[in-house]
Design a protein around this motif. Structure first.
Motif, PDB file in Angstrom:
ATOM      1  N   THR A 189     -22.435  -3.787  16.460  1.00 32.59           N
ATOM      2  CA  THR A 189     -22.614  -5.233  16.351  1.00 32.59           C
ATOM      3  C   THR A 189     -21.789  -5.793  15.195  1.00 32.59           C
ATOM      4  OG1 THR A 189     -24.849  -5.040  17.236  1.00 32.59           O
ATOM      5  CG2 THR A 189     -24.309  -7.068  16.062  1.00 32.59           C
ATOM      6  N   HIS A 190     -21.824  -5.090  14.065  1.00 35.51           N
ATOM      7  CA  HIS A 190     -21.030  -5.524  12.904  1.00 35.51           C
ATOM      8  C   HIS A 190     -19.542  -5.512  13.236  1.00 35.51           C
ATOM      9  CE1 HIS A 190     -19.645  -5.919   8.773  1.00 35.51           C
ATOM     10  NE2 HIS A 190     -18.925  -4.836   8.945  1.00 35.51           N
ATOM     11  N   ARG A 191     -19.119  -4.505  13.973  1.00 29.10           N
ATOM     12  CA  ARG A 191     -17.705  -4.414  14.339  1.00 29.10           C
ATOM     13  C   ARG A 191     -17.287  -5.606  15.204  1.00 29.10           C
ATOM     14  NH1 ARG A 191     -13.391  -2.472  12.116  1.00 29.10           N
ATOM     15  NH2 ARG A 191     -11.738  -1.983  13.602  1.00 29.10           N
ATOM     16  N   GLN A 192     -18.120  -5.984  16.140  1.00 29.55           N
ATOM     17  CA  GLN A 192     -17.822  -7.136  16.984  1.00 29.55           C
ATOM     18  C   GLN A 192     -17.738  -8.419  16.164  1.00 29.55           C
ATOM     19  OE1 GLN A 192     -16.945  -7.048  20.218  1.00 29.55           O
ATOM     20  NE2 GLN A 192     -17.088  -4.822  20.016  1.00 29.55           N
ATOM     21  N   LEU A 193     -18.614  -8.552  15.164  1.00 25.96           N
ATOM     22  CA  LEU A 193     -18.582  -9.724  14.299  1.00 25.96           C
ATOM     23  C   LEU A 193     -17.293  -9.772  13.491  1.00 25.96           C
ATOM     24  CD1 LEU A 193     -19.923 -12.200  13.093  1.00 25.96           C
ATOM     25  CD2 LEU A 193     -21.157 -10.697  11.510  1.00 25.96           C
ATOM     26  N   VAL A 194     -16.871  -8.634  12.961  1.00 32.23           N
ATOM     27  CA  VAL A 194     -15.621  -8.569  12.194  1.00 32.23           C
ATOM     28  C   VAL A 194     -14.434  -8.951  13.070  1.00 32.23           C
ATOM     29  CG1 VAL A 194     -14.014  -6.993  11.027  1.00 32.23           C
ATOM     30  CG2 VAL A 194     -16.457  -6.900  10.499  1.00 32.23           C
ATOM     31  N   LEU A 195     -14.386  -8.406  14.290  1.00 28.06           N
ATOM     32  CA  LEU A 195     -13.276  -8.715  15.197  1.00 28.06           C
ATOM     33  C   LEU A 195     -13.258 -10.192  15.571  1.00 28.06           C
ATOM     34  CD1 LEU A 195     -13.420  -5.584  17.538  1.00 28.06           C
ATOM     35  CD2 LEU A 195     -11.727  -6.075  15.778  1.00 28.06           C
ATOM     36  N   ALA A 196     -14.450 -10.772  15.760  1.00 27.82           N
ATOM     37  CA  ALA A 196     -14.516 -12.202  16.087  1.00 27.82           C
ATOM     38  C   ALA A 196     -14.012 -13.052  14.923  1.00 27.82           C
ATOM     39  CB  ALA A 196     -15.949 -12.586  16.445  1.00 27.82           C
ATOM     40  N   LEU A 197     -14.413 -12.715  13.691  1.00 32.30           N
ATOM     41  CA  LEU A 197     -13.930 -13.449  12.525  1.00 32.30           C
ATOM     42  C   LEU A 197     -12.427 -13.283  12.346  1.00 32.30           C
ATOM     43  CD1 LEU A 197     -16.640 -12.926   9.754  1.00 32.30           C
ATOM     44  CD2 LEU A 197     -15.911 -15.075  10.784  1.00 32.30           C
ATOM     45  N   ALA A 198     -11.923 -12.072  12.632  1.00 31.32           N
ATOM     46  CA  ALA A 198     -10.490 -11.819  12.478  1.00 31.32           C
ATOM     47  C   ALA A 198      -9.669 -12.690  13.414  1.00 31.32           C
ATOM     48  CB  ALA A 198     -10.194 -10.340  12.730  1.00 31.32           C
ATOM     49  N   ARG A 199     -10.218 -13.021  14.581  1.00 31.47           N
ATOM     50  CA  ARG A 199      -9.494 -13.858  15.547  1.00 31.47           C
ATOM     51  C   ARG A 199      -9.602 -15.352  15.228  1.00 31.47           C
ATOM     52  NH1 ARG A 199     -11.730 -10.089  19.292  1.00 31.47           N
ATOM     53  NH2 ARG A 199     -13.442 -11.541  19.729  1.00 31.47           N
ATOM     54  N   LEU A 200     -10.516 -15.703  14.322  1.00 29.58           N
ATOM     55  CA  LEU A 200     -10.767 -17.113  14.049  1.00 29.58           C
ATOM     56  C   LEU A 200      -9.525 -17.823  13.526  1.00 29.58           C
ATOM     57  CD1 LEU A 200     -12.873 -19.358  13.966  1.00 29.58           C
ATOM     58  CD2 LEU A 200     -13.499 -18.610  11.652  1.00 29.58           C
ATOM     59  N   SER A 201      -8.841 -17.231  12.540  1.00 27.38           N
ATOM     60  CA  SER A 201      -7.656 -17.886  11.978  1.00 27.38           C
ATOM     61  C   SER A 201      -6.515 -17.939  12.988  1.00 27.38           C
ATOM     62  CB  SER A 201      -7.205 -17.170  10.703  1.00 27.38           C
ATOM     63  OG  SER A 201      -6.923 -15.803  10.965  1.00 27.38           O
ATOM     64  N   ASP A 202      -6.457 -16.965  13.903  1.00 26.16           N
ATOM     65  CA  ASP A 202      -5.454 -17.013  14.976  1.00 26.16           C
ATOM     66  C   ASP A 202      -5.722 -18.191  15.905  1.00 26.16           C
ATOM     67  OD1 ASP A 202      -4.367 -14.762  13.935  1.00 26.16           O
ATOM     68  OD2 ASP A 202      -4.659 -13.494  15.694  1.00 26.16           O
ATOM     69  N   GLU A 203      -6.978 -18.342  16.302  1.00 22.60           N
ATOM     70  CA  GLU A 203      -7.327 -19.364  17.278  1.00 22.60           C
ATOM     71  C   GLU A 203      -7.162 -20.778  16.716  1.00 22.60           C
ATOM     72  OE1 GLU A 203      -7.930 -18.738  20.388  1.00 22.60           O
ATOM     73  OE2 GLU A 203      -7.776 -16.574  20.053  1.00 22.60           O
ATOM     74  N   THR A 204      -7.361 -20.923  15.411  1.00 28.92           N
ATOM     75  CA  THR A 204      -7.210 -22.252  14.812  1.00 28.92           C
ATOM     76  C   THR A 204      -5.769 -22.545  14.415  1.00 28.92           C
ATOM     77  OG1 THR A 204      -7.757 -21.355  12.616  1.00 28.92           O
ATOM     78  CG2 THR A 204      -9.581 -22.242  13.938  1.00 28.92           C
ATOM     79  N   GLY A 205      -4.878 -21.584  14.578  1.00 27.78           N
ATOM     80  CA  GLY A 205      -3.473 -21.782  14.260  1.00 27.78           C
ATOM     81  C   GLY A 205      -3.143 -21.661  12.785  1.00 27.78           C
ATOM     82  N   HIS A 206      -4.054 -21.127  11.985  1.00 25.77           N
ATOM     83  CA  HIS A 206      -3.791 -20.989  10.555  1.00 25.77           C
ATOM     84  C   HIS A 206      -2.939 -19.760  10.238  1.00 25.77           C
ATOM     85  CE1 HIS A 206      -7.038 -23.979  10.197  1.00 25.77           C
ATOM     86  NE2 HIS A 206      -6.572 -24.210   8.988  1.00 25.77           N
ATOM     87  N   THR A 207      -2.946 -18.766  11.101  1.00 26.02           N
ATOM     88  CA  THR A 207      -2.101 -17.586  10.918  1.00 26.02           C
ATOM     89  C   THR A 207      -1.341 -17.314  12.206  1.00 26.02           C
ATOM     90  OG1 THR A 207      -3.912 -16.109  11.567  1.00 26.02           O
ATOM     91  CG2 THR A 207      -3.637 -16.530   9.209  1.00 26.02           C
ATOM     92  N   ALA A 208      -0.271 -16.535  12.074  1.00 28.86           N
ATOM     93  CA  ALA A 208       0.506 -16.162  13.252  1.00 28.86           C
ATOM     94  C   ALA A 208      -0.352 -15.298  14.168  1.00 28.86           C
ATOM     95  CB  ALA A 208       1.765 -15.408  12.833  1.00 28.86           C
ATOM     96  N   LYS A 209      -0.131 -15.422  15.463  1.00 27.39           N
ATOM     97  CA  LYS A 209      -0.912 -14.667  16.435  1.00 27.39           C
ATOM     98  C   LYS A 209      -0.823 -13.159  16.158  1.00 27.39           C
ATOM     99  CE  LYS A 209      -2.542 -17.861  19.238  1.00 27.39           C
ATOM    100  NZ  LYS A 209      -3.990 -18.057  19.439  1.00 27.39           N
ATOM    101  N   GLY A 210      -2.001 -12.525  16.107  1.00 22.49           N
ATOM    102  CA  GLY A 210      -2.052 -11.077  15.931  1.00 22.49           C
ATOM    103  C   GLY A 210      -1.814 -10.599  14.514  1.00 22.49           C
ATOM    104  N   HIS A 211      -1.764 -11.538  13.542  1.00 21.18           N
ATOM    105  CA  HIS A 211      -1.457 -11.140  12.155  1.00 21.18           C
ATOM    106  C   HIS A 211      -2.475 -10.137  11.616  1.00 21.18           C
ATOM    107  CE1 HIS A 211      -0.487 -11.389   7.895  1.00 21.18           C
ATOM    108  NE2 HIS A 211      -1.727 -11.794   7.646  1.00 21.18           N
TER     109      HIS A 211
END
Length: 429
Positions: A243-265
């Motif tokens: 469950t913790h791993r899924q939460l970390v992965l979801a947070l890691a994608r947050l900046s990608d989805e909002t356009g704050h970082t390059a995709k897949g950074h």
């Protein structure tokens, strides 16, 4: 209603279990009925133990199966020192194989190599217990009624430990290519993470063997329940980790989805950082912290009013860098990140010179994260940008970046920088 395939599977399983039970009574031969029940109980629990596995760093542990197998091969079943060597290993092999078949029927993939190493570890203990010492085998000595129970348990425990260590050694050798972690780190992690379960697993078999003449099959039920309780706890921890791993992965994608970082950074930084950590000999626990820190190190960018161009913090002003680090730490703490992850993110902006000149402690995983992040900020995953990126990083060598970490970056990115091999049969120019 149960489907036809399920009915067929249940009938097949019932037939196999019945065959295993018949085998247990047959090998018991003229031995007392209590011994026959002991053999059957041990074999059935080996099957169950192969279904209740624990995953640890890519390794499948079967504590219940191993303990019951050790009990079977070390117990003085009947008047002699125990079942003949071949009968012991045949029964253990059949039970392990049946457990593997049931797992496959449930669409789960057992680790065949791990199961083979467990079997060889049990076989080694069975062989040690039957070594002829001139006046009888080691098992005969330990199972002599005139022998003190404590002495017998100590000897049989040493025999069981030898088998468990062989199992671990074989697994490490067999997975040396796929798991780039030093054998020493692997052993330390294995004992640290599963030390309690490993101790119970190793001791339970000899204790069952010592008490079997007095308690029969009941001895197994008495000494395996701590393993069952430990397995329940470990599986609960595994679910929490997932469950913790899924939460970390979801947070890691947050900046990608909002356009704050390059995709897949974040994903690319985690991959490069993990490869560098393996190259520098980090243990499994530090590697796990490094991966999580790499995934979460830039999540604080979502709090910026104006995004940094391409999300490249290496090009941002110091005030923006500090803000991103501070907010990333805050969000990581809310996500329940471990202390090592928080420390790595916090120290990832500290220049290496503060460690070299001032003695300020900077964790190695933070130094790795700093270099990996800079590399991806400069390349954005483009293989052709490797050379200029390394040149830029080398300008800060010894001042901003740890030279040993930069050397590791050079090594791990060299393979990816090579052009793809030509397909077989391609004509020479």
């Amino acid at each position: 209603m149960i489907g036809r395939s399920w009915r067929t599977g249940l009938l097949a399983l019932g037939g196999l279990l019945s065959g295993l039970a018949i085998y247990g009574f047959v090998v018991g031969g003229a031995r007392p009925a209590a011994d026959g029940w002991f053999i059957v109980t041990a074999l059935l629990l080996i099957v169950v133990g192969e279904l209740v596995l624990v995953e640890q760093f890519g390794r499948q542990l079967a504590p219940l199966s191993t303990a019951c197998a050790m009990a079977l091969v070390l117990s003085p079943v009947g008047a002699g020192s125990g079942l003949p060597w071949a009968q012991c290993l045949l029964g253990v092999g059949l039970a392990m194989g049946l457990g593997s078949l049931v797992l496959r029927g449930a669409s789960r993939r057992p680790d065949a190599f791990g199961q083979a190493s467990r079997f060889l570890g049990v076989a080694f203990s069975a062989t040690l217990g039957r070594i002829d010492l001139g006046s009888g085998s080691l098992g005969d000595w330990a199972n002599d009624p005139a022998r003190a129970t404590l002495s017998a348990a100590a000897v049989l425990t040493a025999v069981a430990v030898a088998g468990v260590l062989l199992d671990l050694g074989l697994w490490i050798l067999g997975r040396a290519r796929s798991i780039k972690v030093s054998a020493r780190s692997r052993v330390q992690y294995d004992f640290g993470r599963s030390g309690a379960v490993g101790a119970i697993m190793t001791i339970a078999g000899p204790l069952i063997a010592v008490t079997e003449p007095h308690l029969g099959a009941v001895a197994i039920l008495i000494f395996v329940w701590p393993i069952a309780l430990a397995l329940v706890g470990l599986r609960r921890v595994a679910r929490i980790d997932a469950t913790h791993r899924q939460l970390v992965l979801a947070l890691a994608r947050l900046s990608d989805e909002t356009g704050h970082t390059a995709k897949g950074h974040a994903r690319r930084v985690a991959q490069v950082a993990a490869a560098m950590g393996e190259d520098l000999g980090l243990g499994p626990a530090d590697l796990a912290d490094l991966r999580d820190a790499a995934l979460l190190h830039d999540v604080g960018q979502v709090t910026l009013n104006e995004p940094i161009p391409d999300g490249a913090t290496i090009l941002a002003a110091p005030a923006e860098q500090s803000h991103v680090i501070r907010e990333s730490v805050r969000l990581a703490e809310h996500a329940g990140a471990r202390a090592g992850v928080i420390g790595a993110i916090s120290a990832s902006s500290v220049p290496f010179r503060q460690l070299r000149e001032d003695g300020q402690p900077i964790p190695l995983i933070a130094r790795i994260l700093k270099v990996a992040n800079a590399y991806d900020d400069l390349t954005h995953g483009r293989r052709t940008a490797r050379g200029p990126a390394l040149e830029r990083i080398h300008l800060g060598l010894g001042y901003e970046y740890d030279p040993a970490v930069v050397d590791a970056l050079t090594r791990v990115t060299e393979e990816n920088a090579r052009p793809p091999a030509r397909r077989a049969g391609a004509a020479d120019p």
